[in-house]
Motif scaffolding. Sequence first.
Motif, mmCIF file in Angstrom:
data_model
loop_
_atom_site.group_PDB
_atom_site.id
_atom_site.type_symbol
_atom_site.label_atom_id
_atom_site.label_comp_id
_atom_site.label_asym_id
_atom_site.label_seq_id
_atom_site.Cartn_x
_atom_site.Cartn_y
_atom_site.Cartn_z
ATOM 1 N N ASN A 14 0.845 -1.192 0.000
ATOM 2 C CA ASN A 14 0.000 0.000 0.000
ATOM 3 C C ASN A 14 0.884 1.247 0.000
ATOM 4 O OD1 ASN A 14 -2.292 1.551 -0.025
ATOM 5 N ND2 ASN A 14 -3.135 0.753 1.895
ATOM 6 N N HIS A 15 0.253 2.398 -0.202
ATOM 7 C CA HIS A 15 0.958 3.681 -0.253
ATOM 8 C C HIS A 15 2.095 3.633 -1.272
ATOM 9 C CE1 HIS A 15 -1.482 4.586 3.187
ATOM 10 N NE2 HIS A 15 -0.896 3.660 3.920
ATOM 11 N N MET A 19 6.515 5.274 -2.053
ATOM 12 C CA MET A 19 7.743 4.466 -2.172
ATOM 13 C C MET A 19 8.743 5.156 -3.098
ATOM 14 S SD MET A 19 6.397 0.552 -2.665
ATOM 15 C CE MET A 19 5.412 -0.292 -1.428
ATOM 16 N N ASP A 20 10.033 4.999 -2.776
ATOM 17 C CA ASP A 20 11.042 5.468 -3.725
ATOM 18 C C ASP A 20 11.191 4.435 -4.841
ATOM 19 O OD1 ASP A 20 12.768 3.400 -2.802
ATOM 20 O OD2 ASP A 20 13.651 4.715 -1.293
ATOM 21 N N VAL A 21 11.931 4.801 -5.886
ATOM 22 C CA VAL A 21 12.024 3.937 -7.072
ATOM 23 C C VAL A 21 12.629 2.577 -6.714
ATOM 24 C CG1 VAL A 21 13.111 3.660 -9.337
ATOM 25 C CG2 VAL A 21 12.103 5.850 -8.706
ATOM 26 N N ALA A 22 13.671 2.570 -5.899
ATOM 27 C CA ALA A 22 14.327 1.305 -5.533
ATOM 28 C C ALA A 22 13.350 0.364 -4.835
ATOM 29 C CB ALA A 22 15.537 1.579 -4.642
ATOM 30 N N THR A 23 12.532 0.899 -3.948
ATOM 31 C CA THR A 23 11.552 0.075 -3.223
ATOM 32 C C THR A 23 10.470 -0.441 -4.169
ATOM 33 O OG1 THR A 23 11.951 1.439 -1.269
ATOM 34 C CG2 THR A 23 10.007 0.014 -1.227
ATOM 35 N N SER A 27 9.983 -4.399 -4.856
ATOM 36 C CA SER A 27 8.676 -4.975 -4.509
ATOM 37 C C SER A 27 8.044 -5.675 -5.713
ATOM 38 C CB SER A 27 7.743 -3.887 -3.978
ATOM 39 O OG SER A 27 8.312 -3.244 -2.862
ATOM 40 N N ILE A 28 8.116 -5.025 -6.884
ATOM 41 C CA ILE A 28 7.589 -5.647 -8.107
ATOM 42 C C ILE A 28 8.352 -6.932 -8.408
ATOM 43 C CG2 ILE A 28 7.352 -5.383 -10.626
ATOM 44 C CD1 ILE A 28 6.917 -2.348 -10.086
#
Length: 272
Positions: A14-15, A19-23, A27-28
């Motif tokens: 969520n949210h 998230m920053d790009v690295a996160t 996650s993806i």
Amino acid sequence: MGFIKTTEQDSNYNHLEKMDVATLLQSINNEDKTVPLAVEKALPQIEVLVQQIVKQLKSGGRLFYVGAGTSGRLGILDASECPPTFGVSPNLVIGLIAGGDTAIRNAVEFAEDSTTQGWEDLQTYNISSKDVVVGIAASGTTPYVIGALEKCNANNIITGCIACNHNSPLSNTAQYPIEVIVGPEFVTGSSRMKAGTAQKLVLNMITTSTMIQLGHIKGNKMVDMQLSNNKLVDRGTKMIMKELSITEEEAQKLLDKYGSVRLAIKNYNDRN
């Protein structure tokens, strides 16, 4: 168990906008890692469908993919890659998408909601009981696809499907269903992501294993591929060099003469 659309369930994250790009990327990627494991569970289902496809194609039949949106595009992609890769006719594996060719690039509103258009689109190819039709729909609920398969069943045409929900209407319609349950998407409901990746993996398996069974691969090489660009001509030359233990110049001459890796190897061996 009743029918639950796991493809539409809330993301495990969520949210996302915070998230920053690295996160986001990590996650993806974490979600994507689960897809091959979901496909693995469906291997027995994939096997029985492939066996049916091989049998029908050996008897002069064709393979049709029917889908809408991302699913339709993936079917067309897989079908379009069979002639250059395996040297087969473009009429052997055919992809159909709700809304027609326009829908390959642009969404065609409500095209997937017709229960009759899928069958009408198949009719233009004079479909018969020699053919196999595989419906592709992540949700397993697309009317265009289900309607097409229902009419195929009624006309003694073998049907399969690739869906990403368990016990979906599409799976219950297809004679040979494949269900790859990938769970909720990273962006809720965005089934072009894990579900699309799963469908691509299954489509790769279906046509690759079928074409190998039909004899279009020798050893591990694409001996029937179309020599449609310099990269492929170079690849073909190297195949011939390796197979026959000859120089690059000799291999190029054979390829120029016969226009096919398979024919070059066969004629060389016949002469020697």
